[in-house]
Scaffold this active site. Structure first.
Site, PDB file in Angstrom:
ATOM      1  N   ASP A 318    -111.342 -70.247 -13.259  1.00  6.25           N
ATOM      2  CA  ASP A 318    -111.117 -71.063 -14.442  1.00  6.25           C
ATOM      3  C   ASP A 318    -111.650 -70.365 -15.691  1.00  6.25           C
ATOM      4  O   ASP A 318    -112.770 -69.848 -15.710  1.00  6.25           O
ATOM      5  CB  ASP A 318    -111.826 -72.410 -14.263  1.00  6.25           C
ATOM      6  CG  ASP A 318    -111.669 -73.322 -15.454  1.00  6.25           C
ATOM      7  OD1 ASP A 318    -110.526 -73.718 -15.737  1.00  6.25           O
ATOM      8  OD2 ASP A 318    -112.685 -73.621 -16.108  1.00  6.25           O
ATOM      9  N   GLU A 355    -107.032 -67.781 -14.517  1.00 11.26           N
ATOM     10  CA  GLU A 355    -106.346 -68.690 -15.424  1.00 11.26           C
ATOM     11  C   GLU A 355    -106.234 -68.015 -16.789  1.00 11.26           C
ATOM     12  O   GLU A 355    -107.237 -67.738 -17.437  1.00 11.26           O
ATOM     13  CB  GLU A 355    -107.107 -70.000 -15.577  1.00 11.26           C
ATOM     14  CG  GLU A 355    -106.406 -70.963 -16.531  1.00 11.26           C
ATOM     15  CD  GLU A 355    -107.338 -72.010 -17.125  1.00 11.26           C
ATOM     16  OE1 GLU A 355    -106.817 -73.050 -17.563  1.00 11.26           O
ATOM     17  OE2 GLU A 355    -108.555 -71.773 -17.182  1.00 11.26           O
ATOM     18  N   ASP A 430    -102.747 -78.853 -16.752  1.00 11.20           N
ATOM     19  CA  ASP A 430    -103.058 -78.659 -18.169  1.00 11.20           C
ATOM     20  C   ASP A 430    -101.836 -78.777 -19.076  1.00 11.20           C
ATOM     21  O   ASP A 430    -101.972 -78.636 -20.296  1.00 11.20           O
ATOM     22  CB  ASP A 430    -103.698 -77.287 -18.392  1.00 11.20           C
ATOM     23  CG  ASP A 430    -105.127 -77.220 -17.897  1.00 11.20           C
ATOM     24  OD1 ASP A 430    -105.846 -78.229 -18.038  1.00 11.20           O
ATOM     25  OD2 ASP A 430    -105.528 -76.177 -17.358  1.00 11.20           O
TER      26      ASP A 430
END
Length: 579
Positions: A318, A355, A430
């Site tokens: 992340d 990510e 997201d």
């Protein structure tokens, strides 16, 4: 003159000294062929030797030595014929030397795990996928200064003003119970789970303990049972590593904690929150104890969960591009190289996927990440081409020619092995659901699914997309999965099933090379091929059906003409009989 170099075996074969490289040429005039490479950053042209014929192509072959000064060996091709030059880079033919960004590239040492390219991933937001029990929901303590945590009935609307404090009760036992649906019915072979470690929010990106699976998800035992069940079905599993920051409730961050110094601070000694959020204090990877705790020590966060009984297959990293020493992302690449070495030393086959909402080229040369969530090289251009929106949801008009160029440019900048390990996706937790971006246009969604399951890279399905689940911006994109089958879009579901089954059945869709065949008007077509077989994929975003003539002599697996009928707002896939 036609030029082709598929960067896979048998046209690119690793040997101890480098790679045996084959260039395929069609020319009416005699040619001289050279291999350009850059040992120690200096150009060298190596003559290629004629090496017979293959399916009507003249083969030219030579040895590409490993670059002794760089981990990535870069190369392209120079052709002389009839007083003219042609150059072949990873993105296609050029009248002059291509930039080094457009060179083919291969990493001598660092390669993604080969198993990744064979998977179809499925992303699960655990609180919203499936509930395993019927008892009262486990609600964690509420966060200071936030609305009280609240339990809601399955399927109730997600409130826009309560992104982290509303719970629906999805858990790991519920996911375990639904593995039959995922593996046997849909065809999914790998899971990517959003964070599961102890936290007071529903999304778990504010970690309070890296050692405990959240009790609301069933605890550590539930993860062990899930892992056992996935192993029984031959499924892989990747967890979300939130290692750039913790939650403000983490024991390390508490006043008086002996670990408080693990966090980045500004000139006044104030902790820095991720993107300004004080609830998400950022870790300082300039400190040796942070690196020990997160990835270097045998019992560190990233190595502990690779061990039995969990034995996960990798991590989604992340916000990994923001991680660094002190404030900001200083020495980000250096820290990630250390992270990779530590994880791969523990399990060389662990998958590290980053990510990155935007271009991730520098992280994907082999020495840092195996792949990335491929927003830049797949999701963004596809969104622009089909939905007319960019990542900021602002209007964009993208021609098919520019769409194809975007895809080629992004792919050409990576070693092809890393491209095959890219996590291609349409949407995620997201972003708005892709079907919502398309205005619930199922035909356009089916085009997107066809591309998702056939373009170079590893596809990832966001939970519920396959049944037509809708959702606007976060948190609406995190709606509960609807298990009432009467509510499903069955045409879309069957399209997913067929596309996934085709990918599993055709090796060229998982590991084959790529060549663009057509990019005009509203029609885009390409081929995936190996030395044994080929598939041609054609999609049409327009409202008029068309007939597309494809010259299979562009492929090194046989000649002949192919005529494809491509429906309006639809797709056609043709595959050779052998593979």
């Amino acid at each position: 003159m036609q030029l082709l170099h598929p960067p896979i075996a048998p046209w690119c074969v690793r040997v101890p000294e480098g790679c045996e490289i084959t260039l395929l040429v069609r020319s009416d005039a005699p040619v001289q062929a050279f291999l350009r490479h850059l040992p120690d950053n200096e150009e060298e042209l190596l003559p290629l030797q004629p090496a017979g014929q293959q399916a009507g192509w003249a083969c030219y072959r030579g040895l590409l030595p490993w670059d002794g000064g760089n981990e990535v060996t870069r190369y392209c091709f120079k052709l002389l014929a009839g007083g003219h030059q042609r150059w072949l880079g990873a993105d296609g033919v050029h009248p002059r030397v291509p930039t080094e960004q457009q060179h083919f590239r291969v990493n001598r040492e660092h390669r993604p795990p080969a198993w990744v390219r064979d998977q179809v991933f499925y992303q699960v937001f655990p609180d919203r996928f499936a509930r395993g029990g019927t008892g009262p929901l486990h609600l964690p303590p509420s966060l200071p200064g936030q609305p009280a945590n609240e339990a809601r009935a399955w399927g109730e609307p997600v409130p826009a003003d309560r992104p982290g404090t509303v719970f629906y009760g999805g858990d790991l036992p519920g996911l375990t119970q639904r593995l039959g649906y995922l593996r046997q019915e849909l065809g999914v072979t790998a899971l990517y789970l959003n964070p599961i470690f102890r936290s007071r929010s529903n999304h778990k990106y504010d970690t309070e303990s890296y050692e405990e699976v959240d009790a609301g998800f069933g605890g550590n035992q539930a993860l062990a049972r899930l892992r056992e069940a996935t192993h029984e079905r031959g499924m892989r599993m990747v967890l979300d590593a939130v290692v750039n920051h913790t939650g403000a409730q983490h024991p390390w961050f508490q006043e008086g904690s002996r670990w408080r110094g693990r966090y980045a601070v500004d000139a006044q000694g104030r902790p820095r929150g991720w993107k300004g959020y004080e609830s998400l204090p950022v870790l300082d990877y300039g400190r040796a104890d942070v690196k020990q705790a997160m990835f270097e020590a045998p019992d560190s966060v990233m190595r502990r969960w690779l061990q039995p009984p969990y034995a996960i297959d990798g991590w989604r990293l992340d916000a990994v591009h923001m991680l660094g020493e002190g404030l900001g992302a200083r020495n980000n690449a250096g820290v990630l190289r250390e992270m990779r070495r530590a994880v791969k030393a523990h399990n060389a086959q662990a998958y590290l996927v980053g990510e990155h909402f935007f271009e991730a080229t520098s992280w994907l040369q082999g020495d840092q990440e195996d792949g990335a969530m491929n927003y830049h090289g797949f999701a963004h251009p596809l969104r622009a081409w089909l939905a007319g929106l960019d990542i900021a949801y602002q209007p964009i008009v993208l021609s098919t020619e520019d769409f194809a160029a975007w895809l080629r440019e992004a792919m050409a900048a990576l070693p092809y092995e890393n491209q095959l390990a890219q996590l291609n996706l349409l949407d995620s937790h997201d972003t708005q659901r892709f079907l919502t971006l398309l205005g619930n246009d199922v035909a356009a969604m089916q085009i997107a699914v066809t591309l998702l399951m056939s373009f170079p890279g590893t596809p990832c399905v966001y939970y519920g997309d396959e049944i037509g689940l809708l959702g606007g911006p976060d948190p609406d994109c995190r709606r509960c999965f609807d298990w009432e089958r009467a509510h499903w879009n069955h045409a879309l579901f069957e399209h997913y099933r067929a596309a996934i089954a085709r990918r599993h059945a055709r090796a060229e869709l998982r590991e084959g090379a790529f060549v663009q065949l057509h990019a005009e008007g509203d029609v885009y077509a390409f081929a995936r091929f190996t030395a044994q077989a080929a598939s041609v994929i054609a999609v049409n975003r327009g409202r008029t059906a068309c007939t597309l003539a494809v010259d299979l002599s562009h492929l090194p697996v046989g000649g002949g003409k192919l005529t494809l009928e491509v429906p309006a707002r639809g797709s056609t896939v043709w595959s050779s009989s052998s593979q």
